[in-house]
Design a protein around this motif. Structure first.
Motif, PDB file in Angstrom:
ATOM      1  N   ASP A   2      51.401  43.029  46.295  1.00 35.13           N
ATOM      2  CA  ASP A   2      50.408  43.541  47.610  1.00 35.13           C
ATOM      3  C   ASP A   2      49.550  42.399  47.870  1.00 35.13           C
ATOM      4  O   ASP A   2      49.451  42.256  49.474  1.00 35.13           O
ATOM      5  N   GLN A   5      51.425  39.528  49.729  1.00 33.36           N
ATOM      6  CA  GLN A   5      51.797  40.314  51.109  1.00 33.36           C
ATOM      7  C   GLN A   5      50.787  40.301  51.988  1.00 33.36           C
ATOM      8  O   GLN A   5      50.577  39.767  53.276  1.00 33.36           O
ATOM      9  N   GLU A   6      49.589  40.440  51.595  1.00 32.26           N
ATOM     10  CA  GLU A   6      48.160  40.470  52.394  1.00 32.26           C
ATOM     11  C   GLU A   6      47.948  39.166  52.636  1.00 32.26           C
ATOM     12  O   GLU A   6      47.241  38.785  53.879  1.00 32.26           O
ATOM     13  N   CYS A  35      41.942  37.317  48.854  1.00 28.65           N
ATOM     14  CA  CYS A  35      42.778  38.549  48.955  1.00 28.65           C
ATOM     15  C   CYS A  35      42.464  39.281  47.683  1.00 28.65           C
ATOM     16  O   CYS A  35      42.354  40.507  47.285  1.00 28.65           O
ATOM     17  N   PHE A  39      40.933  42.604  46.277  1.00 24.94           N
ATOM     18  CA  PHE A  39      41.910  43.679  45.538  1.00 24.94           C
ATOM     19  C   PHE A  39      41.116  44.062  44.174  1.00 24.94           C
ATOM     20  O   PHE A  39      41.049  45.274  44.080  1.00 24.94           O
ATOM     21  N   SER A  43      40.004  47.920  43.480  1.00 29.61           N
ATOM     22  CA  SER A  43      40.548  48.817  42.342  1.00 29.61           C
ATOM     23  C   SER A  43      39.984  48.804  41.048  1.00 29.61           C
ATOM     24  O   SER A  43      39.994  49.420  40.326  1.00 29.61           O
TER      25      SER A  43
END
Length: 127
Positions: A2, A5-6, A35, A39, A43
């Motif tokens: 993720d 991808q971001e 990023c 994240f 999280s």
């Protein structure tokens, strides 16, 4: 995945902001770092150390020493932690790190050596 991808998405959207193509790797690395930091802040996940234990067996480092290292790393400020991780875990040169975090090389070296000093004090205290 993720995070990657971001980062790719953000790089694609902002590709017109890249003024010097020779700094593409530094630019994309900085986007990826940002990023990943975003994240982690969102999280607040705990790092899985199991893979690192396998590496420790190869290097004859105990799992306790790895846990102590990660514990000491957690106590560093974000910028210091980023420099240490990029230098010793990602094997980046100081110049590349300096470009990625957008600081002068001398400042990057200072951050690294101060962080290593803090880690040394912390790890010696765990003996």
């Amino acid at each position: 995945m993720d995070i990657v991808q971001e980062a790719v998405y953000k790089a694609y959207v902002k590709k017109s902001n890249l003024k010097q193509p020779e700094y593409f790797m530094t630019w994309i690395t900085r986007i990826l770092i940002n990023c990943a930091m975003d994240f982690l802040k969102k999280s607040k996940k705990v790092t899985n150390l199991e893979d690192n234990f396998n590496e420790a067996d190869k290097m004859k480092v105990s799992s306790e020493e790895i846990i102590d290292l990660y514990s000491a790393l957690k106590e560093l400020d974000e910028r210091s932690k980023t420099v240490v991780v990029l230098r010793y875990f990602e094997d980046m040169t100081l110049q590349d790190i300096s470009n990625a975090i957008e600081l002068p090389l001398s400042t990057t070296k200072t951050i690294l050596y101060r962080a290593l000093g803090k880690l040394k004090i912390k790890l010696e205290g765990n003996d």
